[in-house]
Every structure is written in structure tokens, then in C-alpha cells.
Scaffold this motif. Structure first.
Motif, short mmCIF file in Angstrom:
data_model
loop_
_atom_site.label_atom_id
_atom_site.label_comp_id
_atom_site.label_asym_id
_atom_site.label_seq_id
_atom_site.Cartn_x
_atom_site.Cartn_y
_atom_site.Cartn_z
N UNK A 96 0.77 -0.80 -0.04
CA UNK A 96 0.10 0.35 0.11
C UNK A 96 0.80 1.32 0.46
N UNK A 97 0.75 1.53 -1.38
CA UNK A 97 2.08 2.69 -1.13
C UNK A 97 1.71 3.80 0.06
N UNK A 98 0.57 4.03 0.20
CA UNK A 98 -0.29 5.55 0.66
C UNK A 98 0.43 5.24 2.01
N UNK A 99 1.16 3.39 2.53
CA UNK A 99 1.42 4.02 4.07
C UNK A 99 2.79 4.23 3.74
N UNK A 100 3.70 4.19 2.44
CA UNK A 100 4.99 4.19 2.52
C UNK A 100 5.32 5.57 1.87
N UNK A 101 4.00 6.36 1.59
CA UNK A 101 4.66 7.92 1.05
C UNK A 101 5.58 8.47 0.53
N UNK A 102 6.04 9.16 1.40
CA UNK A 102 7.24 9.92 2.32
C UNK A 102 8.05 9.22 1.67
N UNK A 103 9.10 7.66 1.96
CA UNK A 103 10.54 7.68 1.40
C UNK A 103 9.90 7.43 0.44
N UNK A 104 8.61 6.59 -0.31
CA UNK A 104 8.31 6.34 -1.80
C UNK A 104 9.00 7.51 -2.43
N UNK A 105 8.47 8.68 -1.94
CA UNK A 105 8.35 9.93 -2.97
C UNK A 105 10.47 10.15 -2.94
N UNK A 106 11.20 9.62 -1.65
CA UNK A 106 12.36 10.01 -1.35
C UNK A 106 13.16 8.95 -2.37
N UNK A 107 12.92 8.43 -2.41
CA UNK A 107 13.63 6.86 -3.29
C UNK A 107 13.16 7.06 -4.62
N UNK A 108 12.09 7.58 -5.56
CA UNK A 108 11.35 7.72 -6.37
C UNK A 108 13.19 9.11 -6.86
N UNK A 128 11.20 10.48 -13.94
CA UNK A 128 9.78 10.90 -14.19
C UNK A 128 9.09 11.28 -13.36
N UNK A 129 10.07 11.69 -11.79
CA UNK A 129 9.33 12.12 -10.77
C UNK A 129 8.81 13.85 -10.56
N UNK A 130 8.44 14.41 -11.77
CA UNK A 130 7.48 15.65 -11.57
C UNK A 130 5.82 15.07 -11.60
N UNK A 131 6.50 14.13 -12.81
CA UNK A 131 4.75 13.39 -13.59
C UNK A 131 4.56 12.75 -12.73
N UNK A 132 5.03 11.76 -11.59
CA UNK A 132 4.66 11.10 -10.53
C UNK A 132 4.40 12.00 -9.38
N UNK A 133 5.07 12.82 -8.57
CA UNK A 133 4.77 14.19 -8.05
C UNK A 133 4.81 15.12 -8.17
N UNK A 134 3.68 15.96 -9.10
CA UNK A 134 3.59 16.80 -9.93
C UNK A 134 3.02 18.41 -8.58
N UNK A 135 3.08 17.78 -7.41
CA UNK A 135 3.19 18.83 -6.39
C UNK A 135 3.17 18.21 -4.74
N UNK A 136 3.45 18.43 -4.02
CA UNK A 136 3.86 18.07 -2.57
C UNK A 136 2.41 17.92 -2.20
N UNK A 137 1.79 17.68 -2.76
CA UNK A 137 -0.15 17.33 -2.11
C UNK A 137 -0.52 16.39 -3.45
N UNK A 138 0.71 15.79 -3.97
CA UNK A 138 -0.07 14.77 -4.72
C UNK A 138 -0.55 13.41 -3.74
N UNK A 139 -1.62 12.83 -4.24
CA UNK A 139 -2.10 11.54 -3.16
C UNK A 139 -1.88 10.68 -3.91
N UNK A 140 -1.81 9.78 -3.08
CA UNK A 140 -1.51 8.24 -3.53
C UNK A 140 -2.39 7.67 -4.84
N UNK A 141 -3.45 8.00 -5.44
CA UNK A 141 -3.94 7.20 -6.06
C UNK A 141 -3.49 8.02 -7.76
#
Length: 163
Positions: free
Chosen positions: A85-97, A129-142
């Protein structure tokens, strides 16, 4: 007397809910996520449906009371591995990406069944493609998961992990 009645009702409902959950298999049509993504197929739709069900708690309610398209008949089964469940590790996932490597991005790759030889491509594709995945710091898991699967579908090697 009123307290005794309320306590008895609560205990009976708790016991009933627990016993129902013990044998509640749900179904392929269980929860609001399945209603919202009805008729769609593929991993992204299933992940989004599961995330919707998890974030709203309606799947648990539906399995407990037999509502929301959920079934309480049958036997629990498990047909394969579970995606993290990516929502449970969103911070770590975004840092790793952002770095292009790390435990969270590796865990997502493994949970998707990405083979060891394709993991560097998976990681670099997400990193590039980090900016595509996380277009803002408020990007949702979905949004992140949908974008991730879109990127994978557009890659001739990674597409096989989205089916």
C-alpha cells in the motif's frame, strides 16, 4: 438498566461483527472502490479500488454487515502476492524516487513482480519522471499510482508488469 442494555447490545454486536469477519471473504465486487471503478480492469484500477476501500473503511463495514456488494459467504482464500500500500510509505517512496533507489521503491517493484533484471529500468523510469509522479507536494496516492502505471504502460519492457 439503560447502561446494561447498551453494554449488552455493544457486546453482542462486537461478537457478531468479529464472527462475521472471521469467515468474510468479500468478493470481486466488494466496496465503494469497486463501484467507482466498475467495468475497468488491470492492476491500476484494482489498486485504486483497493486504496479507495482502505481509505474510506467501507470495505470493512460492507464485509461486516453484508452491504456495499460484499459477501459474507464462503471461505477466505488468497490467490497471490499483495502489492504494498503505497499510501503507507508515501514519504519514503517519494524520497526514493527522487534518488532513484532505496528500500521503498524496491519494495514497490518487488510487490509488482518486477524481475531483478528490470528493477534498474523501473527505478530509473520513475526517477526520470519524478515531476510526473509528484507534480506537487500534495500529490495523492491515487495520482502517484496512476501515473506510475501510465509510465510503465508506455515502456516496452515494463508494460508486462501492468497486466
Amino acid at each position: 438498566m439503560k447502561k446494561l442494555l447498551i453494554t449488552s447490545t455493544f457486546l453482542a454486536a462486537s461478537t457478531l461483527s468479529t464472527s462475521v469477519l472471521a469467515v468474510a471473504p468479500g468478493s470481486a465486487t466488494c466496496g465503494w472502490g469497486n463501484l467507482l471503478f466498475e467495468g475497468q480492469s488491470g492492476t491500476p484500477s484494482h489498486v485504486l479500488a483497493a486504496t479507495t476501500n482502505t481509505s474510506t473503511g467501507n470495505n470493512t463495514f460492507g464485509m461486516t454487515f453484508g452491504t456495499n456488494g460484499c459477501s459474507t459467504d464462503g471461505t477466505l482464500t488468497y490467490g497471490g502476492k499483495k502489492m504494498i500500500d503505497v499510501s503507507m510509505i508515501m514519504d519514503e517512496f517519494s524520497e526514493d524516487v527522487a534518488r532513484g533507489n532505496g528500500e521503498a521503491i524496491t519494495a514497490v517493484a518487488v510487490s509488482l513482480g518486477v524481475s531483478e533484471e528490470d528493477r534498474p529500468l523501473f527505478k530509473s523510469t520513475l526517477h526520470n519522471n519524478f515531476n510526473t509522479l509528484f507534480p506537487s507536494e500534495n500529490a495523492t496516492t491515487e495520482q502517484v499510482v496512476t501515473s506510475m502505471f501510465t509510465l510503465m504502460k508506455n515502456d516496452s519492457t515494463l508494460v508486462k508488469y501492468t497486466v
